[in-house]
Design a protein around this motif. Structure first.
Motif, mmCIF file in Angstrom:
data_model
loop_
_atom_site.group_PDB
_atom_site.id
_atom_site.type_symbol
_atom_site.label_atom_id
_atom_site.label_comp_id
_atom_site.label_asym_id
_atom_site.label_seq_id
_atom_site.Cartn_x
_atom_site.Cartn_y
_atom_site.Cartn_z
ATOM 1 N N LEU A 31 -8.557 1.069 -19.086
ATOM 2 C CA LEU A 31 -7.663 2.075 -19.664
ATOM 3 C C LEU A 31 -8.455 3.246 -20.226
ATOM 4 N N PHE A 32 -9.507 2.916 -20.959
ATOM 5 C CA PHE A 32 -10.308 3.978 -21.579
ATOM 6 C C PHE A 32 -10.963 4.858 -20.523
ATOM 7 N N SER A 33 -11.486 4.225 -19.468
ATOM 8 C CA SER A 33 -12.129 4.979 -18.395
ATOM 9 C C SER A 33 -11.132 5.915 -17.702
ATOM 10 N N ALA A 34 -9.926 5.393 -17.413
ATOM 11 C CA ALA A 34 -8.907 6.218 -16.766
ATOM 12 C C ALA A 34 -8.443 7.335 -17.689
ATOM 13 N N TRP A 35 -8.291 7.032 -18.963
ATOM 14 C CA TRP A 35 -7.877 8.043 -19.947
ATOM 15 C C TRP A 35 -8.919 9.141 -20.048
ATOM 16 N N SER A 36 -10.196 8.748 -20.011
ATOM 17 C CA SER A 36 -11.284 9.733 -20.094
ATOM 18 C C SER A 36 -11.339 10.616 -18.858
ATOM 19 N N ASP A 37 -10.954 10.054 -17.711
ATOM 20 C CA ASP A 37 -11.018 10.814 -16.456
ATOM 21 C C ASP A 37 -9.941 11.887 -16.370
ATOM 22 N N GLY A 38 -8.812 11.676 -17.036
ATOM 23 C CA GLY A 38 -7.767 12.697 -17.011
ATOM 24 C C GLY A 38 -6.372 12.115 -16.953
ATOM 25 N N ARG A 39 -5.376 12.989 -17.121
ATOM 26 C CA ARG A 39 -3.992 12.543 -17.217
ATOM 27 C C ARG A 39 -3.523 11.844 -15.950
ATOM 28 N N ALA A 40 -3.861 12.372 -14.777
ATOM 29 C CA ALA A 40 -3.377 11.778 -13.523
ATOM 30 C C ALA A 40 -3.898 10.352 -13.368
ATOM 31 N N GLU A 41 -5.182 10.154 -13.640
ATOM 32 C CA GLU A 41 -5.766 8.824 -13.520
ATOM 33 C C GLU A 41 -5.157 7.865 -14.538
ATOM 34 N N PHE A 42 -4.915 8.384 -15.743
ATOM 35 C CA PHE A 42 -4.380 7.505 -16.787
ATOM 36 C C PHE A 42 -2.933 7.128 -16.523
ATOM 37 N N GLU A 43 -2.155 8.006 -15.957
ATOM 38 C CA GLU A 43 -0.753 7.691 -15.674
ATOM 39 C C GLU A 43 -0.634 6.452 -14.796
ATOM 40 N N GLU A 44 -1.526 6.317 -13.854
ATOM 41 C CA GLU A 44 -1.495 5.136 -12.995
ATOM 42 C C GLU A 44 -1.979 3.900 -13.744
ATOM 43 N N ALA A 45 -3.084 4.031 -14.473
ATOM 44 C CA ALA A 45 -3.631 2.890 -15.201
ATOM 45 C C ALA A 45 -2.699 2.419 -16.315
ATOM 46 N N SER A 46 -1.948 3.336 -16.909
ATOM 47 C CA SER A 46 -1.093 2.992 -18.047
ATOM 48 C C SER A 46 0.120 2.159 -17.655
ATOM 49 N N LEU A 47 0.357 1.990 -16.361
ATOM 50 C CA LEU A 47 1.450 1.113 -15.935
ATOM 51 C C LEU A 47 1.230 -0.309 -16.444
ATOM 52 N N ALA A 48 -0.032 -0.665 -16.684
ATOM 53 C CA ALA A 48 -0.342 -1.997 -17.207
ATOM 54 C C ALA A 48 0.203 -2.205 -18.608
ATOM 55 N N LEU A 49 0.509 -1.101 -19.302
ATOM 56 C CA LEU A 49 0.995 -1.201 -20.680
ATOM 57 C C LEU A 49 2.489 -1.494 -20.767
ATOM 58 N N VAL A 50 3.213 -1.230 -19.696
ATOM 59 C CA VAL A 50 4.674 -1.258 -19.753
ATOM 60 C C VAL A 50 5.208 -2.598 -20.231
ATOM 61 N N ASP A 51 4.739 -3.691 -19.673
ATOM 62 C CA ASP A 51 5.270 -5.008 -20.018
ATOM 63 C C ASP A 51 4.260 -5.860 -20.780
ATOM 64 N N ASP A 52 3.301 -5.231 -21.409
ATOM 65 C CA ASP A 52 2.246 -5.973 -22.109
ATOM 66 C C ASP A 52 2.099 -5.412 -23.526
ATOM 67 N N SER A 53 2.851 -5.967 -24.453
ATOM 68 C CA SER A 53 2.860 -5.435 -25.822
ATOM 69 C C SER A 53 1.516 -5.628 -26.519
ATOM 70 N N GLU A 54 0.830 -6.721 -26.211
ATOM 71 C CA GLU A 54 -0.470 -6.947 -26.845
ATOM 72 C C GLU A 54 -1.491 -5.916 -26.387
ATOM 73 N N LEU A 55 -1.523 -5.647 -25.084
ATOM 74 C CA LEU A 55 -2.456 -4.652 -24.570
ATOM 75 C C LEU A 55 -2.135 -3.267 -25.136
ATOM 76 N N LYS A 56 -0.859 -2.984 -25.277
ATOM 77 C CA LYS A 56 -0.461 -1.694 -25.846
ATOM 78 C C LYS A 56 -0.959 -1.565 -27.288
ATOM 79 N N ARG A 57 -0.861 -2.653 -28.042
ATOM 80 C CA ARG A 57 -1.352 -2.638 -29.430
ATOM 81 C C ARG A 57 -2.869 -2.451 -29.468
ATOM 82 N N LEU A 58 -3.583 -3.166 -28.604
ATOM 83 C CA LEU A 58 -5.034 -3.036 -28.550
ATOM 84 C C LEU A 58 -5.448 -1.622 -28.139
ATOM 85 N N TRP A 59 -4.695 -1.044 -27.221
ATOM 86 C CA TRP A 59 -4.974 0.324 -26.789
ATOM 87 C C TRP A 59 -4.767 1.304 -27.938
#
Length: 264
Positions: A31-59
């Motif tokens: 997540l951090f790597s995709a976020w650092s690369d830019g919005r387009a990259e992070f939008e795809e990686a952030s799909l992992a956050l949708v159904d994962d409340s623990e990962l969202k909290r850690l992020w």
């Protein structure tokens, strides 16, 4: 919260997620790597956050650290540039909404003055109703400087809705019982700031009127100023009694003037 506090203490100077070799830390690094690369990259990686409340909290925890570390290292936007890492971290925390409240509150309580102010700014801008009750609930067990920051910050946070009574009770307890005068004075000011929106002007007037009897002049002055700002004529008798006590005790001129100003 205990785990979060430990994380913030150990990693407050770090800009990247924990390096512990686990599936979770691999996900956080991705997540951090995709976020650092830019919005387009992070939008795809952030799909992992949708159904994962623990990962969202850690992020959210990671982003708080990124925000503070970026500010320290000069990651703020320069004139004529697009948003830097600091502003991006702020914006992403705001987008996370309520999930970001707890790690931001932890930074207010555990960070240094700069980190605490940065975290409080995001909480104020985010206007999450859960922010004030969470900060108020964690305030009593904190160090004196953190209690003072929390008591002061509660005057800036959004109305808490059904949980507003919890916030007022914490501030009232701080004004009556905190051993540090700065914490008591900050609580008085925040009570005044929240009174109108909470529909608690009469309640706060009574609390501040009792605070005029505090042993410390700084707390008395804060209560005077609060009563003046409330603009409730019911406070006049208490203010007159306070003024008379100052005159009888030979209080300082500056203290006397503040009491007089509250009656104007």
């Amino acid at each position: 919260m205990r785990r979060l506090c430990f994380l913030l203490i150990l990693a407050s100077a770090c800009a990247a997620p924990s390096q512990a070799p686990s599936k979770r830390s691999e996900e956080r690094r991705a997540l951090f790597s995709a976020w650092s690369d830019g919005r387009a990259e992070f939008e795809e990686a952030s799909l992992a956050l949708v159904d994962d409340s623990e990962l969202k909290r850690l992020w959210a925890e990671d982003l708080v650290l990124v925000m503070v570390a970026s500010y320290r290292s000069g990651g703020v936007t320069a004139p004529g540039q697009l948003n830097g890492r600091f502003e991006r971290a702020q914006r992403t925390l705001l987008e996370l909404g309520e999930v970001a409240v707890e790690p931001l509150v932890a930074m207010v309580l555990l960070g240094n003055e700069m980190g605490a102010r940065l975290a409080l700014d995001v909480l104020v801008e985010g206007k999450e109703r859960s922010a004030a009750p969470i900060l108020a609930g964690a305030m009593s067990g904190a160090a004196p400087s953190a209690r003072a920051r929390a008591a002061s910050g509660l005057g800036e946070l959004a109305f808490a809705g059904e949980r507003e009574a919890e916030v007022l009770e914490s501030l009232e307890d701080a004004l009556s019982n905190d051993p540090v005068w700065v914490c008591r004075a900050s609580a008085a000011r925040s009570l005044c700031a929240r009174a109108d929106k909470a529909g608690a002007v009469l309640r706060v007037r009574g609390v501040l009127s009792r605070g005029l009897g505090d042993a410390d002049e700084g707390v008395q002055d804060a209560c005077c100023a609060g009563l003046r700002e409330l603009g409730d004529e019911g406070a006049v008798p208490a203010l007159i009694n306070h003024l008379e006590r100052i005159v009888r005790s030979g209080g300082g001129l500056n203290h006397l003037r503040k009491a007089q100003a509250a009656l104007r």
